[in-house]
Design a protein around this motif. Structure first.
Motif, PDB file in Angstrom:
ATOM      1  N   LEU A 611       0.816  -1.220   0.000  1.00 32.94           N
ATOM      2  CA  LEU A 611       0.000   0.000   0.000  1.00 32.94           C
ATOM      3  C   LEU A 611       0.845   1.263   0.000  1.00 32.94           C
ATOM      4  CD1 LEU A 611      -2.778   1.327   0.170  1.00 32.94           C
ATOM      5  CD2 LEU A 611      -2.638   1.152   2.650  1.00 32.94           C
ATOM      6  N   CYS A 612       1.894   1.296   0.830  1.00 33.95           N
ATOM      7  CA  CYS A 612       2.691   2.524   0.951  1.00 33.95           C
ATOM      8  C   CYS A 612       3.306   2.923  -0.376  1.00 33.95           C
ATOM      9  CB  CYS A 612       3.774   2.339   2.010  1.00 33.95           C
ATOM     10  SG  CYS A 612       3.103   2.259   3.673  1.00 33.95           S
ATOM     11  N   ASN A 613       3.847   1.954  -1.101  1.00 32.72           N
ATOM     12  CA  ASN A 613       4.450   2.265  -2.398  1.00 32.72           C
ATOM     13  C   ASN A 613       3.419   2.846  -3.364  1.00 32.72           C
ATOM     14  OD1 ASN A 613       6.765   1.215  -1.326  1.00 32.72           O
ATOM     15  ND2 ASN A 613       6.601  -0.774  -2.367  1.00 32.72           N
ATOM     16  N   THR A 614       2.184   2.358  -3.246  1.00 28.56           N
ATOM     17  CA  THR A 614       1.122   2.864  -4.121  1.00 28.56           C
ATOM     18  C   THR A 614       0.696   4.266  -3.709  1.00 28.56           C
ATOM     19  OG1 THR A 614       0.322   0.612  -4.480  1.00 28.56           O
ATOM     20  CG2 THR A 614      -1.193   2.399  -4.995  1.00 28.56           C
ATOM     21  N   MET A 615       0.633   4.516  -2.400  1.00 29.31           N
ATOM     22  CA  MET A 615       0.193   5.822  -1.904  1.00 29.31           C
ATOM     23  C   MET A 615       1.057   6.948  -2.437  1.00 29.31           C
ATOM     24  SD  MET A 615      -0.812   5.028   2.061  1.00 29.31           S
ATOM     25  CE  MET A 615      -0.800   6.773   2.465  1.00 29.31           C
ATOM     26  N   VAL A 616       2.341   6.684  -2.608  1.00 30.69           N
ATOM     27  CA  VAL A 616       3.257   7.730  -3.077  1.00 30.69           C
ATOM     28  C   VAL A 616       2.812   8.285  -4.415  1.00 30.69           C
ATOM     29  CG1 VAL A 616       5.643   8.216  -3.714  1.00 30.69           C
ATOM     30  CG2 VAL A 616       5.151   6.700  -1.806  1.00 30.69           C
ATOM     31  N   GLU A 617       2.178   7.442  -5.235  1.00 29.30           N
ATOM     32  CA  GLU A 617       1.776   7.868  -6.577  1.00 29.30           C
ATOM     33  C   GLU A 617       0.469   8.643  -6.593  1.00 29.30           C
ATOM     34  OE1 GLU A 617       2.178   4.735  -9.543  1.00 29.30           O
ATOM     35  OE2 GLU A 617       3.079   3.464  -8.000  1.00 29.30           O
ATOM     36  N   LEU A 618      -0.298   8.588  -5.480  1.00 25.63           N
ATOM     37  CA  LEU A 618      -1.635   9.200  -5.456  1.00 25.63           C
ATOM     38  C   LEU A 618      -1.524  10.652  -5.017  1.00 25.63           C
ATOM     39  CD1 LEU A 618      -3.592   6.200  -3.911  1.00 25.63           C
ATOM     40  CD2 LEU A 618      -3.341   6.807  -6.325  1.00 25.63           C
ATOM     41  N   LYS A 619      -1.180  11.500  -5.942  1.00 26.02           N
ATOM     42  CA  LYS A 619      -0.900  12.900  -5.631  1.00 26.02           C
ATOM     43  C   LYS A 619      -2.111  13.646  -5.097  1.00 26.02           C
ATOM     44  CE  LYS A 619       3.202  12.313  -7.468  1.00 26.02           C
ATOM     45  NZ  LYS A 619       4.407  12.245  -6.626  1.00 26.02           N
ATOM     46  N   ASN A 620      -3.325  13.207  -5.464  1.00 24.98           N
ATOM     47  CA  ASN A 620      -4.538  13.920  -5.039  1.00 24.98           C
ATOM     48  C   ASN A 620      -5.270  13.218  -3.901  1.00 24.98           C
ATOM     49  OD1 ASN A 620      -4.695  16.231  -6.865  1.00 24.98           O
ATOM     50  ND2 ASN A 620      -4.852  14.701  -8.485  1.00 24.98           N
ATOM     51  N   LEU A 621      -4.655  12.224  -3.300  1.00 26.69           N
ATOM     52  CA  LEU A 621      -5.291  11.494  -2.213  1.00 26.69           C
ATOM     53  C   LEU A 621      -5.535  12.414  -1.019  1.00 26.69           C
ATOM     54  CD1 LEU A 621      -6.268   8.654  -1.361  1.00 26.69           C
ATOM     55  CD2 LEU A 621      -4.023   8.323  -0.302  1.00 26.69           C
ATOM     56  N   GLU A 622      -6.796  12.438  -0.553  1.00 21.97           N
ATOM     57  CA  GLU A 622      -7.171  13.284   0.581  1.00 21.97           C
ATOM     58  C   GLU A 622      -7.441  12.483   1.850  1.00 21.97           C
ATOM     59  OE1 GLU A 622     -10.516  15.612  -0.566  1.00 21.97           O
ATOM     60  OE2 GLU A 622      -9.446  16.676  -2.175  1.00 21.97           O
ATOM     61  N   LYS A 623      -7.897  11.231   1.686  1.00 24.56           N
ATOM     62  CA  LYS A 623      -8.331  10.468   2.859  1.00 24.56           C
ATOM     63  C   LYS A 623      -8.169   8.987   2.598  1.00 24.56           C
ATOM     64  CE  LYS A 623     -12.525   9.479   5.559  1.00 24.56           C
ATOM     65  NZ  LYS A 623     -13.950   9.777   5.720  1.00 24.56           N
ATOM     66  N   ILE A 624      -7.743   8.251   3.634  1.00 25.41           N
ATOM     67  CA  ILE A 624      -7.664   6.808   3.536  1.00 25.41           C
ATOM     68  C   ILE A 624      -8.210   6.186   4.812  1.00 25.41           C
ATOM     69  CG2 ILE A 624      -5.255   6.776   4.324  1.00 25.41           C
ATOM     70  CD1 ILE A 624      -4.943   4.277   2.462  1.00 25.41           C
ATOM     71  N   ASN A 625      -9.111   5.217   4.654  1.00 24.44           N
ATOM     72  CA  ASN A 625      -9.712   4.470   5.762  1.00 24.44           C
ATOM     73  C   ASN A 625      -9.290   3.010   5.651  1.00 24.44           C
ATOM     74  OD1 ASN A 625     -11.204   6.803   6.430  1.00 24.44           O
ATOM     75  ND2 ASN A 625     -12.911   5.535   7.130  1.00 24.44           N
ATOM     76  N   LEU A 626      -8.710   2.469   6.718  1.00 21.38           N
ATOM     77  CA  LEU A 626      -8.315   1.067   6.762  1.00 21.38           C
ATOM     78  C   LEU A 626      -8.989   0.428   7.962  1.00 21.38           C
ATOM     79  CD1 LEU A 626      -4.532   1.659   6.058  1.00 21.38           C
ATOM     80  CD2 LEU A 626      -6.250   0.923   4.403  1.00 21.38           C
ATOM     81  N   VAL A 627      -9.888  -0.502   7.702  1.00 17.31           N
ATOM     82  CA  VAL A 627     -10.693  -1.108   8.765  1.00 17.31           C
ATOM     83  C   VAL A 627     -10.470  -2.619   8.757  1.00 17.31           C
ATOM     84  CG1 VAL A 627     -13.007  -1.407   9.715  1.00 17.31           C
ATOM     85  CG2 VAL A 627     -12.420   0.710   8.511  1.00 17.31           C
ATOM     86  N   MET A 628     -10.026  -3.153   9.897  1.00 16.31           N
ATOM     87  CA  MET A 628      -9.785  -4.593  10.042  1.00 16.31           C
ATOM     88  C   MET A 628      -8.885  -5.124   8.936  1.00 16.31           C
ATOM     89  SD  MET A 628     -13.404  -6.100  11.513  1.00 16.31           S
ATOM     90  CE  MET A 628     -14.503  -5.103  10.498  1.00 16.31           C
ATOM     91  N   CYS A 629      -7.866  -4.368   8.618  1.00  7.61           N
ATOM     92  CA  CYS A 629      -6.922  -4.747   7.569  1.00  7.61           C
ATOM     93  C   CYS A 629      -5.591  -5.199   8.180  1.00  7.61           C
ATOM     94  CB  CYS A 629      -6.665  -3.571   6.627  1.00  7.61           C
ATOM     95  SG  CYS A 629      -8.095  -3.091   5.640  1.00  7.61           S
ATOM     96  N   LYS A 630      -4.838  -5.974   7.411  1.00  8.86           N
ATOM     97  CA  LYS A 630      -3.458  -6.291   7.764  1.00  8.86           C
ATOM     98  C   LYS A 630      -2.557  -5.267   7.087  1.00  8.86           C
ATOM     99  CE  LYS A 630      -3.833 -11.266   8.613  1.00  8.86           C
ATOM    100  NZ  LYS A 630      -3.338 -12.616   8.240  1.00  8.86           N
ATOM    101  N   ILE A 631      -1.944  -4.406   7.900  1.00 10.14           N
ATOM    102  CA  ILE A 631      -1.185  -3.287   7.335  1.00 10.14           C
ATOM    103  C   ILE A 631       0.214  -3.159   7.934  1.00 10.14           C
ATOM    104  CG2 ILE A 631      -3.260  -1.953   6.832  1.00 10.14           C
ATOM    105  CD1 ILE A 631      -2.681  -0.324   9.365  1.00 10.14           C
TER     106      ILE A 631
END
Length: 815
Positions: A611-631
């Protein structure tokens, strides 16, 4: 008109009693019976019209109105006699039905009221006789009085509860009291009122005046809407004045329409009856709307399983003790969801059928066929619930079909959807308002956990949390889907796809159109465990919200890469795993292709190692919700750093029930644009990173139920914009940082169930605007008698510290 009115009323009530229309309106041949009834009434009216026209004196207003009604009805019937095919014409059907309603209210309400206003001209013996006659007539038209006694289940407790509300009446009360019985359509509100009006104790203690309300108002006749309500008021008030020792009055208004936007729409003026303040008067209302600002509300529950089985078996004419039907009755009963109307219609459609027909019907329902297809009565009944909704609110209701049956729909997911689809505010104020309006209309239920309830109910942050859900009845979900499916599939604004096995897009495949082009802004895809994961080539470039509800028997799941890559307008992605184990998303990197549009991501019950590697590419990302996930692997084994300039718009991170998270990664502290950080119900992190003080724009920090958290860093004092801190449930915390006194904008501190927190920094005394919420256990531990329980209320200040036995302890700590 008085003498004529008495005769007319007598004949009218005789006709009404001998041939009750309340029953007729429920039959398939409704229009023919209404037509027959109108012809009968006109036959009663005709000799009186001739007598009025042939009289010597002037025609008064009531007589003129009487003649006008007769002429209107006579013209309608003349058209019917000339062209019998008009009975199948919708416009003519509406006209004859509306005329019947006008005629009914004229005789039931308008004429009796006008007759009462002239009683001063009648001699006392005549007046006494006329009052007795009217009392007898009123007693005859109680709702359901002339009907065959129906089979009723599940009404014993509601009957007791509503009777208790009716009899909970103080003699000194000098104003009207209102009881609103509310529930979705088809749940038995009218049946309950009929039982109340026929109850012996109620009839002995109340003089009952029932009114059947249609189409959001009393049926209209000329000049009635302008003064009818006030005429009824004058009538009842005068009646109370002339007969002060009589029983209390009970006005019954059945099927009153209301809605959250009723102030902008003409409707039934219930508030007027409340404002009249008639002494010793109760008003009993049934409505799909709860009317929160008027009187007491009684929510009628759905039938339980035993009651549902009993009603379904009765409707289907099944013999008691016939065990052949037990299993199939249970399956069908579950799909009806405890709604009496659905049980009666489905049971009636299977009446007298052999068990194999019942089994076939149960199988159809299990395969996805809606109960709404069982009969028009169910669909029509539920559709009327949408009549009072404004356009945008109706759109929000239809969006609820995006989620599976009986799913707990997170309020945060709806806030994200509606922020982009309808440009509602990102903090969810308008979205939550819409949910409350739909809840009052009994179109959904709001499920708020105790952790939310203990906070200030008016606080937006209390709702903007993953512990707040929406629940919706299966039939209302079916209604939302049906309302959204009126256009051809390719043209719909929202598209719901339920995919099972290898059955994928059958409508498009039959047309052999490749690729499948859709124009929906909202696309919801639900797959079962048997789905092959072989996605068709679909072009959905206009989709802004994508919701994926999946089940799988594998240990991994692949997002539909073939068409997600082309969703260049996608702004919101919601992915939820409804299988038992947590499933790995194997191609999360796919989201990197949406860097120019994707703003909000919600993932539930999935593993996202990259996920982290992908997040770097999301320049317009405003919010992320992770519920009961393996992170944990993604967050603490990140192969690259995430500089703040790479995520310039990321304002909110919510992590809930991610039990594998061992520690909060330091790189989060570099996301200096963050406004909200929520790490809740994560039971392994023992500390927050020292660098948290770098989050200079942070306004909300939630750490509740992080049960292993033992301390907060002193650097937290650098969060000068922080307004809310929630550490409730962090029961291993023993003290708070002294630097917290520098949180000059901190207004709310929640610390319930922090049983080991026996020290508070004295620097908190400098925060004059700070309110603290805790529980009774902590208040008793500190020896504070006037500390309010945070489940009900917050403290207004910290002045209690100076006056409590705890002050010496904190003073010693300072020295």
């Amino acid at each position: 008109m008085e003498t004529l009115a008495g005769s007319i009323l007598g004949k009218f009530f005789e006709e009404l009693i001998l041939n009750p229309v309340v029953n007729d309106l429920k039959q398939d041949d409704t229009l023919r019976k209404i037509l027959k009834k109108v012809i009968s009434f006109l036959g009663i009216m005709k000799p009186f019209v001739i007598k009025i026209r042939g009289g010597d004196g002037p025609i008064d207003d009531q007589e003129r109105l009487f003649i006008k009604l007769f002429e209107k009805g006579d013209n309608l019937i003349a058209k019917y006699y000339r062209s019998h095919w008009l009975l199948r014409d919708r416009k003519f059907a509406d006209k004859i039905t509306n005329f019947y309603e006008s005629l009914t209210v004229f005789f039931q309400v308008y004429l009796p009221v006008q007759q009462f206003d002239r009683r001063n001209e009648i001699s006392p013996p005549q007046q006494q006789q006329q009052q007795q006659q009217q009392s007898d007539e009123t007693e005859l038209w109680f709702p359901g009085e002339s009907e065959f006694n129906p089979f009723i289940v599940g009404m014993d407790r509601p009957l007791r509860d509503v009777k208790k509300l009716l009899f909970d009446f103080k003699e000194e009360d000098d104003e009207s009291s209102v009881i609103v019985v509310t529930a979705p359509g088809g749940c038995g509100k009218t049946t309950l009122v009929e039982q109340i009006c026929q109850d012996r104790a109620v009839r002995e203690n109340f003089e009952i005046f029932p009114f059947k309300v249609e189409h959001n108002h009393l049926p209209a006749v000329p000049d009635f809407e302008t003064d009818g309500v006030f005429a009824i008021h004058r009538w009842l008030k005068q009646r109370r004045k002339n007969r002060p020792q009589t029983a209390s009055l009970l006005l019954v208004f059945d099927d009153v329409w209301g809605g959250p936007d009723h102030r902008d729409e003409p409707g039934f003026p219930l508030h007027k009856f409340v404002e009249f303040k008639i002494p010793k008067c109760k008003i009993l209302v049934t409505s799909r709307y709860a009317f929160p600002s008027i009187g007491s509300t009684y929510k009628l529950d759905l039938l339980d399983d035993e009651q549902s089985k009993k009603l379904l078996r009765h409707a289907g004419f099944l013999r008691d003790g016939d065990e052949r039907y037990d299993d199939v009755v249970y399956k069908i009963m579950k799909r009806c969801g405890g709604i009496p109307l659905a049980l009666q219609v489905v049971g009636g459609s299977l009446r007298g059928q052999p068990v194999r027909v019942w089994k076939s019907r149960a199988l159809e329902l299990l395969e996805g066929q809606s109960i709404l297809d069982s009969g028009e009565g169910i669909l029509d009944c539920l559709q009327r619930s949408l009549a009072s909704l404004k356009a945008k609110l109706k759109e929000c209701f239809m969006d609820m079909g995006s989620f599976p049956y009986q799913a707990k729909i997170p309020i945060t997911a709806l806030i994200d959807m509606w922020a982009e689809l309808y440009q509602l505010d990102i903090n969810g104020v308008h979205a939550i308002s819409n949910l409350c309006k739909l809840s009052l209309q009994n179109l959904l239920n709001l499920e708020i956990t105790r952790e939310i309830t203990r906070k200030d109910a008016d606080d937006d942050e209390a709702w903007y949390d993953d512990d707040a859900f929406v629940l919706q009845h299966d039939l209302l979900r079916d209604l939302a889907i049906r309302q959204s499916s009126q256009e051809p599939m390719e043209e719909r604004k929202r598209l719901f796809l339920d995919l099972t096995g290898n059955k994928l897009f059958p409508e498009w495949r039959s047309k052999e159109v490749q690729p499948c082009i859709i124009k929906a802004r909202l696309l919801s895809i639900s797959t079962d465990k048997a789905f092959s994961s072989s996605w068709s080539n679909m072009k959905a470039s206009e989709v802004e919200v994508l919701i994926i509800n999946f089940q799988t028997m594998e240990n991994h799941y692949t997002l539909p890469e073939s068409f997600i890559k082309q969703m260049h307008n996608l702004k919101v992605l919601v992915v939820t795993n409804y299988s038992s184990p947590i499933i790995e998303l194997t191609n999360v990197s796919l989201l990197g292709s949406l860097s120019s549009s994707l703003k909000r991501i919600r993932l539930e019950r999935v593993s996202v190692p990259t996920l982290c590697n992908t997040m770097v590419e999301l320049k317009n990302l405003e919010k992320i919700n992770l519920v009961m996930c393996k992170i944990n692997q993604a967050f603490n084994s990140c192969s690259i750093q995430i500089p703040a300039e790479n995520l310039p718009h990321l304002q909110e991170i919510n992590i809930d029930f991610c039990n594998d998270l061992v520690g909060v990664p330091e790189w989060i502290c570099d996301l200096v644009h963050l406004r909200k950080l929520s790490i809740t119900n994560c039971h392994k992190p023992s500390a927050m990173p020292e660098g948290i003080g770098r989050l200079e724009n942070l306004e909300v920090l939630r750490l509740n139920a992080c049960t292993m958290l033992v301390k907060l860093p002193e650097t937290i004092g650098s969060l000068h914009k922080l307004s809310l801190l929630d550490i409730s449930g962090c029961f291993r915390l023993r003290k708070l940082p002294e630097q917290m006194g520098k949180l000059y904008n901190l207004t709310k501190l929640y610390m319930g169930r922090c049983s080991r927190l026996n020290e508070l920094p004295l620097s908190l005394m400098d925060l004059k605007q700070l309110k603290i919420g805790c529980d009774q256990e902590m208040a008793q531990q500190w020896g504070v008698d006037n500390f309010m329980d945070s489940k009900n209320e917050e403290t207004n200040s910290l002045h209690w510290l100076r006056d409590s036995a705890s002050w010496s302890k904190f003073s010693l700590q300072k020295h």
